[in-house]
Design a protein around this motif. Structure first.
Motif, mmCIF file in Angstrom:
data_model
loop_
_atom_site.group_PDB
_atom_site.id
_atom_site.type_symbol
_atom_site.label_atom_id
_atom_site.label_comp_id
_atom_site.label_asym_id
_atom_site.label_seq_id
_atom_site.Cartn_x
_atom_site.Cartn_y
_atom_site.Cartn_z
ATOM 1 N N GLY A 61 0.821 -1.194 0.000
ATOM 2 C CA GLY A 61 0.000 0.000 0.000
ATOM 3 C C GLY A 61 0.864 1.256 0.000
ATOM 4 O O GLY A 61 2.064 1.230 -0.324
ATOM 5 N N LYS A 62 0.248 2.399 0.352
ATOM 6 C CA LYS A 62 0.935 3.687 0.358
ATOM 7 C C LYS A 62 1.085 4.184 1.790
ATOM 8 O O LYS A 62 0.282 3.862 2.665
ATOM 9 C CB LYS A 62 0.160 4.720 -0.466
ATOM 10 C CG LYS A 62 0.049 4.392 -1.937
ATOM 11 C CD LYS A 62 -0.779 5.434 -2.677
ATOM 12 C CE LYS A 62 -0.902 5.088 -4.143
ATOM 13 N NZ LYS A 62 -1.732 6.077 -4.888
ATOM 14 N N GLY A 63 2.097 4.986 2.007
ATOM 15 C CA GLY A 63 2.317 5.588 3.309
ATOM 16 C C GLY A 63 3.106 6.876 3.163
ATOM 17 O O GLY A 63 3.892 7.047 2.215
ATOM 18 N N PHE A 64 2.889 7.794 4.100
ATOM 19 C CA PHE A 64 3.600 9.076 4.104
ATOM 20 C C PHE A 64 4.601 9.053 5.246
ATOM 21 O O PHE A 64 4.248 8.759 6.404
ATOM 22 C CB PHE A 64 2.612 10.238 4.287
ATOM 23 C CG PHE A 64 3.283 11.581 4.388
ATOM 24 C CD1 PHE A 64 3.690 12.256 3.255
ATOM 25 C CD2 PHE A 64 3.500 12.158 5.638
ATOM 26 C CE1 PHE A 64 4.308 13.483 3.356
ATOM 27 C CE2 PHE A 64 4.120 13.399 5.737
ATOM 28 C CZ PHE A 64 4.524 14.065 4.587
ATOM 29 N N GLU A 65 5.871 9.353 4.932
ATOM 30 C CA GLU A 65 6.918 9.353 5.945
ATOM 31 C C GLU A 65 7.006 10.730 6.580
ATOM 32 O O GLU A 65 7.259 11.724 5.894
ATOM 33 C CB GLU A 65 8.262 8.957 5.334
ATOM 34 C CG GLU A 65 9.369 8.838 6.369
ATOM 35 C CD GLU A 65 10.678 8.335 5.776
ATOM 36 O OE1 GLU A 65 11.653 8.176 6.528
ATOM 37 O OE2 GLU A 65 10.723 8.110 4.541
ATOM 38 N N ASP A 66 6.815 10.762 7.876
ATOM 39 C CA ASP A 66 6.866 12.013 8.626
ATOM 40 C C ASP A 66 8.313 12.430 8.829
ATOM 41 O O ASP A 66 9.258 11.685 8.520
ATOM 42 C CB ASP A 66 6.152 11.846 9.969
ATOM 43 C CG ASP A 66 5.675 13.175 10.537
ATOM 44 O OD1 ASP A 66 5.976 14.208 9.905
ATOM 45 O OD2 ASP A 66 5.023 13.182 11.595
ATOM 46 N N ALA A 67 8.497 13.657 9.360
ATOM 47 C CA ALA A 67 9.848 14.193 9.552
ATOM 48 C C ALA A 67 10.671 13.331 10.502
ATOM 49 O O ALA A 67 11.898 13.233 10.355
ATOM 50 C CB ALA A 67 9.764 15.625 10.059
ATOM 51 N N ASP A 68 10.032 12.713 11.487
ATOM 52 C CA ASP A 68 10.764 11.888 12.441
ATOM 53 C C ASP A 68 10.932 10.447 11.992
ATOM 54 O O ASP A 68 11.411 9.594 12.749
ATOM 55 C CB ASP A 68 10.049 11.912 13.806
ATOM 56 C CG ASP A 68 8.614 11.412 13.716
ATOM 57 O OD1 ASP A 68 8.168 11.095 12.596
ATOM 58 O OD2 ASP A 68 7.942 11.351 14.759
ATOM 59 N N GLY A 69 10.532 10.145 10.739
ATOM 60 C CA GLY A 69 10.676 8.797 10.208
ATOM 61 C C GLY A 69 9.468 7.916 10.388
ATOM 62 O O GLY A 69 9.466 6.766 9.908
#
Length: 379
Positions: A61-69
């Motif tokens: 699937g899809k995922g968004f990586e935040d600034a902290d990983g």
């Protein structure tokens, strides 16, 4: 033609059902990565970092990586629920002049095809309106998970759409500009214009990918078990520009030669000599050497002038001496002086001057004799 997107063009209150298809096709030769030891294919496998095992596409699937990983999962339902009116609509927002669109913004090209018979009439209406106004339409639409900017224009009997980069995605050209200031002379611009005129126009349909053809020929030769044909040597130079003016002039001559245009030679080859002279004139000479050369030329020309004038002075003095002796002599010297004056008309200017002096001397001698005889008669 296979469609990649179904939706509608929103033209005010008019909705035009359309299908989107790629307007271009990539003919580039593609290669596979192989193991050089045994020729086996090298493949990329999608492996989960936590389980360290390969995962099938159905479980990806899809995922968004935040600034902290941290990875935030994003589903297709999340994307579909976004309040985005352009998900299935090409929303026209403005009509502008074509030159308002910077070519740097233009991306992929697509054809908009009619989706069903009822869409033919409004499709043709929009097409003819764009054609008559000589303008393009700027629109927003969503494709592959993001909203994009597009430009609609008429190509033959079809409406084409180009994706456009958003204005804030265009980098400033100042970052690529030369760091040093360069002055271009008018003579260099004239030669550049001459080269552009010589190259002239071209039929874009006649252009083709030479590299792709060479690769295909090489692959075919390997499959058939024969050696590829040797590469033809390029007629161009090594690319080192020593003198810009000479390089431009040579480029103009080469362009004319490649197009079958002659150098303008006459029957006796005079134009060829002038062409050689132009090549010599195009050579760059430093100012110091030019001054030295000019000084030597002036000195040489002055000495030659002195040498030429010296004999002329001697001749004139010799002639004037004979004229003086003619004053005390008899009048028989007159005819000889006159004949010398006539023959001297084809000689130098100094000889003409001396001959005229001799004439005057002879005539004055004759006048003195006439005066003396008249005095005797009166006595």
């Amino acid at each position: 033609m296979q469609s990649i997107w179904n939706g509608a063009i929103s033209f005010g209150l008019v909705s035009i059902p359309v299908k989107l298809a790629n307007a271009t096709v990539n003919h580039a030769v593609s290669f596979r990565q192989i193991h050089t030891e045994d020729g086996g294919r090298i493949r990329y496998r999608k492996v989960c970092e936590l389980e360290e095992k390969e995962v099938p596409s159905s479980e990806i699937g899809k995922g968004f990586e935040d600034a902290d990983g941290t990875i935030v999962p994003i589903t297709e339902e999340d994307l579909a629920s976004l309040p985005l009116p352009t998900t299935r609509t090409i929303d026209i927002v403005a009509f502008v002049e074509a030159d308002r669109i910077d070519p740097l913004q233009m991306g992929n090209a697509y054809y908009l095809m009619v989706n069903g018979a009822p869409a033919a009439k409004p499709y043709a209406l929009l097409r003819e309106a764009l054609r008559r106004s000589e303008r393009v339409a700027v629109a927003k639409f969503a494709l592959r998970g993001r909203e994009r900017l597009g430009m609609l224009r008429v190509v033959d009997e079809v409406i084409a759409m180009h994706t456009l980069h958003w204005p804030d995605e265009i980098r400033s050209p100042q970052e690529a500009a030369p760091e040093t200031d360069v002055t271009v002379r008018d003579a260099e611009l004239d030669l550049a214009d001459a080269l552009m005129d010589t190259l002239g126009d071209v039929d874009l349909d006649s252009l083709h990918d030479d590299y792709r053809e060479a690769v295909e020929e090489m692959v075919t030769a390997k499959v058939e078990g024969r050696e590829p044909e040797p590469e033809k040597e390029s007629a161009k130079g090594e690319g080192t520009v020593i003198d810009l003016m000479s390089a431009l002039e040579s480029s103009v001559r080469e362009a004319r030669r490649s197009r079958g245009e002659g150098e303008g030679e006459g029957e006796d080859g005079e134009a060829g000599e002038s062409g050689d002279k132009a090549e010599k004139d195009a050579e760059v000479t430093s100012l110091s050497s030019r001054r030295k050369t000019d000084g030597r030329a002036k000195t040489g020309s002055g000495s030659e002038a002195k040498k030429k004038s010296a004999p002329a002075k001697k001749t004139a003095s010799g002639r004037s001496g004979s004229a003086k002796s003619g004053k005390s002599g008899s009048s028989s010297s007159s005819p000889s002086s006159s004949s010398r004056a006539k023959s001297g008309s084809s000689r130098s200017t100094a000889k003409k001057a001396s001959s005229s002096g001799t004439k005057k001397a002879a005539s004055s001698s004759g006048t003195k004799k006439k005066t003396a005889s008249s005095r005797k008669r009166s006595a």
